[in-house]
Write a protein that holds these residues in place. Structure first.
Motif, PDB file in Angstrom:
ATOM      1  N   ALA A  29       0.868  -1.175   0.000  1.00 19.29           N
ATOM      2  CA  ALA A  29       0.000   0.000   0.000  1.00 19.29           C
ATOM      3  C   ALA A  29       0.904   1.224   0.000  1.00 19.29           C
ATOM      4  CB  ALA A  29      -0.891  -0.004   1.233  1.00 19.29           C
ATOM      5  N   GLY A  30       0.594   2.165  -0.851  1.00 23.93           N
ATOM      6  CA  GLY A  30       1.428   3.359  -0.845  1.00 23.93           C
ATOM      7  C   GLY A  30       1.187   4.274  -2.017  1.00 23.93           C
ATOM      8  N   LEU A  31       2.029   5.276  -2.077  1.00 25.15           N
ATOM      9  CA  LEU A  31       1.857   6.374  -3.022  1.00 25.15           C
ATOM     10  C   LEU A  31       3.179   6.636  -3.741  1.00 25.15           C
ATOM     11  CD1 LEU A  31      -0.101   8.646  -3.873  1.00 25.15           C
ATOM     12  CD2 LEU A  31       0.606   9.898  -1.821  1.00 25.15           C
ATOM     13  N   ILE A  32       3.143   6.531  -5.061  1.00 25.49           N
ATOM     14  CA  ILE A  32       4.337   6.782  -5.869  1.00 25.49           C
ATOM     15  C   ILE A  32       4.067   7.921  -6.848  1.00 25.49           C
ATOM     16  CG2 ILE A  32       5.938   5.808  -7.575  1.00 25.49           C
ATOM     17  CD1 ILE A  32       5.665   3.138  -6.256  1.00 25.49           C
ATOM     18  N   PHE A  33       4.914   8.917  -6.814  1.00 21.97           N
ATOM     19  CA  PHE A  33       4.788  10.046  -7.743  1.00 21.97           C
ATOM     20  C   PHE A  33       5.724   9.833  -8.922  1.00 21.97           C
ATOM     21  CE2 PHE A  33       3.583  13.506  -4.362  1.00 21.97           C
ATOM     22  CZ  PHE A  33       2.343  12.915  -4.218  1.00 21.97           C
ATOM     23  N   LEU A  34       5.238  10.159 -10.125  1.00 20.61           N
ATOM     24  CA  LEU A  34       6.067  10.129 -11.323  1.00 20.61           C
ATOM     25  C   LEU A  34       6.129  11.540 -11.902  1.00 20.61           C
ATOM     26  CD1 LEU A  34       4.067   7.174 -11.794  1.00 20.61           C
ATOM     27  CD2 LEU A  34       6.237   6.832 -12.952  1.00 20.61           C
ATOM     28  N   HIS A  35       7.278  12.179 -11.722  1.00 19.63           N
ATOM     29  CA  HIS A  35       7.483  13.531 -12.234  1.00 19.63           C
ATOM     30  C   HIS A  35       8.222  13.468 -13.563  1.00 19.63           C
ATOM     31  CE1 HIS A  35       6.486  15.552  -8.390  1.00 19.63           C
ATOM     32  NE2 HIS A  35       7.093  14.539  -7.805  1.00 19.63           N
ATOM     33  N   GLY A  36       7.975  14.462 -14.400  1.00 22.09           N
ATOM     34  CA  GLY A  36       8.712  14.551 -15.663  1.00 22.09           C
ATOM     35  C   GLY A  36       7.841  15.147 -16.747  1.00 22.09           C
ATOM     36  N   ALA A  40       8.449  11.978 -21.094  1.00 24.09           N
ATOM     37  CA  ALA A  40       9.605  11.571 -20.283  1.00 24.09           C
ATOM     38  C   ALA A  40       9.638  10.075 -20.001  1.00 24.09           C
ATOM     39  CB  ALA A  40       9.629  12.358 -18.974  1.00 24.09           C
ATOM     40  N   GLY A  41       8.535   9.381 -20.263  1.00 23.92           N
ATOM     41  CA  GLY A  41       8.527   7.926 -20.092  1.00 23.92           C
ATOM     42  C   GLY A  41       7.803   7.438 -18.852  1.00 23.92           C
ATOM     43  N   LYS A  42       6.984   8.281 -18.267  1.00 23.25           N
ATOM     44  CA  LYS A  42       6.248   7.911 -17.042  1.00 23.25           C
ATOM     45  C   LYS A  42       5.293   6.747 -17.310  1.00 23.25           C
ATOM     46  CE  LYS A  42       4.615  12.171 -16.673  1.00 23.25           C
ATOM     47  NZ  LYS A  42       5.283  12.755 -17.875  1.00 23.25           N
ATOM     48  N   THR A  43       4.480   6.898 -18.339  1.00 27.65           N
ATOM     49  CA  THR A  43       3.499   5.855 -18.653  1.00 27.65           C
ATOM     50  C   THR A  43       4.196   4.568 -19.092  1.00 27.65           C
ATOM     51  OG1 THR A  43       1.833   7.494 -19.251  1.00 27.65           O
ATOM     52  CG2 THR A  43       1.531   5.277 -20.143  1.00 27.65           C
ATOM     53  N   THR A  44       5.295   4.697 -19.815  1.00 25.66           N
ATOM     54  CA  THR A  44       6.040   3.517 -20.264  1.00 25.66           C
ATOM     55  C   THR A  44       6.529   2.701 -19.067  1.00 25.66           C
ATOM     56  OG1 THR A  44       6.745   4.750 -22.219  1.00 25.66           O
ATOM     57  CG2 THR A  44       7.969   2.730 -21.700  1.00 25.66           C
ATOM     58  N   ILE A 114       1.058   8.005  -9.578  1.00 28.87           N
ATOM     59  CA  ILE A 114       0.479   9.271 -10.026  1.00 28.87           C
ATOM     60  C   ILE A 114       1.422  10.066 -10.926  1.00 28.87           C
ATOM     61  CG2 ILE A 114      -0.627  11.415  -9.287  1.00 28.87           C
ATOM     62  CD1 ILE A 114      -1.505  10.113  -6.799  1.00 28.87           C
ATOM     63  N   GLU A 115       1.015  10.224 -12.193  1.00 32.67           N
ATOM     64  CA  GLU A 115       1.733  11.113 -13.105  1.00 32.67           C
ATOM     65  C   GLU A 115       1.210  12.535 -12.883  1.00 32.67           C
ATOM     66  OE1 GLU A 115       2.074   9.812 -17.231  1.00 32.67           O
ATOM     67  OE2 GLU A 115       1.544   7.774 -16.644  1.00 32.67           O
ATOM     68  N   TRP A 116       2.086  13.511 -13.032  1.00 33.36           N
ATOM     69  CA  TRP A 116       1.742  14.922 -12.819  1.00 33.36           C
ATOM     70  C   TRP A 116       1.148  15.176 -11.440  1.00 33.36           C
ATOM     71  CZ3 TRP A 116       3.801  18.350 -16.014  1.00 33.36           C
ATOM     72  CH2 TRP A 116       4.161  17.903 -17.295  1.00 33.36           C
ATOM     73  N   PRO A 117       1.800  14.692 -10.374  1.00 28.76           N
ATOM     74  CA  PRO A 117       1.256  14.912  -9.030  1.00 28.76           C
ATOM     75  C   PRO A 117       1.206  16.390  -8.661  1.00 28.76           C
ATOM     76  CG  PRO A 117       3.504  14.090  -8.889  1.00 28.76           C
ATOM     77  CD  PRO A 117       3.083  13.982 -10.339  1.00 28.76           C
ATOM     78  N   GLU A 118       2.063  17.208  -9.311  1.00 28.86           N
ATOM     79  CA  GLU A 118       2.057  18.647  -8.968  1.00 28.86           C
ATOM     80  C   GLU A 118       0.690  19.282  -9.239  1.00 28.86           C
ATOM     81  OE1 GLU A 118       3.720  16.741 -11.550  1.00 28.86           O
ATOM     82  OE2 GLU A 118       5.612  17.709 -11.000  1.00 28.86           O
ATOM     83  N   LEU A 142      16.613   8.573 -14.818  1.00 34.39           N
ATOM     84  CA  LEU A 142      15.709   8.476 -13.675  1.00 34.39           C
ATOM     85  C   LEU A 142      16.455   8.810 -12.394  1.00 34.39           C
ATOM     86  CD1 LEU A 142      13.011   7.432 -12.268  1.00 34.39           C
ATOM     87  CD2 LEU A 142      14.165   5.233 -12.131  1.00 34.39           C
ATOM     88  N   ARG A 143      15.848   9.636 -11.573  1.00 34.62           N
ATOM     89  CA  ARG A 143      16.326   9.837 -10.208  1.00 34.62           C
ATOM     90  C   ARG A 143      15.149   9.549  -9.293  1.00 34.62           C
ATOM     91  NH1 ARG A 143      20.374  13.279  -6.834  1.00 34.62           N
ATOM     92  NH2 ARG A 143      21.642  11.754  -7.910  1.00 34.62           N
ATOM     93  N   ALA A 144      15.387   8.715  -8.305  1.00 38.07           N
ATOM     94  CA  ALA A 144      14.315   8.324  -7.394  1.00 38.07           C
ATOM     95  C   ALA A 144      14.706   8.643  -5.964  1.00 38.07           C
ATOM     96  CB  ALA A 144      14.039   6.829  -7.535  1.00 38.07           C
ATOM     97  N   SER A 145      13.713   8.988  -5.162  1.00 39.66           N
ATOM     98  CA  SER A 145      13.959   9.117  -3.724  1.00 39.66           C
ATOM     99  C   SER A 145      12.803   8.452  -3.005  1.00 39.66           C
ATOM    100  CB  SER A 145      14.110  10.584  -3.319  1.00 39.66           C
ATOM    101  OG  SER A 145      12.950  11.298  -3.643  1.00 39.66           O
ATOM    102  N   GLY A 146      13.106   7.865  -1.873  1.00 37.26           N
ATOM    103  CA  GLY A 146      12.064   7.109  -1.194  1.00 37.26           C
ATOM    104  C   GLY A 146      12.272   7.007   0.297  1.00 37.26           C
TER     105      GLY A 146
END
Ligand code: ADP
Ligand code: MG
Length: 160
Positions: A29-36, A40-44, A114-118, A142-146
């Protein structure tokens, strides 16, 4: 928080990274943001993940629907795990999140990507994992932080 970097030379690498994330993410269970930016390849990346989770058939981008729900069968064959893929690019106002049933999604014990979380800020809570994709020539970076409790997921994205 934990940080990871990954160079993704082509679409295949993008799909493969998504696929590789499946065992680390399944059941969580959780929340992942995809920025770009657009393209940029978020959906891919999400498409690769869904393939890795055993979703067959067309994986559609939630560009117009804003949300695509999935129900993933877990290994015990009796439990299903909800996964929601959102693209908030077309959200005109963060308050529209309520119309998407945001509260129910959060309560469901599933994973939200979530794409475009902003576009949902400031009504979205903090992410467990944030992915930042940038376009570099014909490839993607890709740069990820968690959060520390997501270290197993972060390790998959530590390509170097
Ligand atoms: P977004 O969802 O961020 O707008 P998409 O996932 O729809 O982006 O991808 C846009 C395009 O970028 C697609 O044509 C896809 O094949 C391509 N693409 C995805 N990942 C890579 C990559 N690592 N290198 C080169 N092209 C990529
Ligand atoms: Mg997209």
């Amino acid at each position: 928080p934990f940080v990871a970097d990954c160079y993704l030379p082509n679409e295949t690498a993008q799909l493969e990274l998504g696929r590789a994330l499946a065992p680390a993410l399944i059941g969580r269970a959780g929340l992942i943001f995809l920025h770009g930016d657009l393209g940029a390849g978020k959906t891919t990346l999400v498409r690769g993940l869904l393939r890795g989770l055993g979703v067959t058939g067309t994986v559609r981008s939630p560009t117009y629907t804003l949300i695509e729900p999935y129900s993933i069968q877990l290994a015990d064959k009796t439990t299903t795990w909800p996964l929601f893929h959102l693209d908030l690019y077309r959200l005109a106002d963060p308050r529209e999140l309520d119309e998407l049933g945001w509260r129910d999604l959060r309560a469901d014990g599933g994973l939200l990507l979530i794409e475009w979380p902003e576009r949902g800020a400031p009504l979205l809570p903090a992410a467990d994992v944030s992915l930042h994709l940038t376009i570099t020539a014909s490839a993607r970076q890709l740069r990820a932080s968690g959060q520390p409790s997501w270290a197993a997921v972060m390790a998959v994205m530590q390509c170097f």
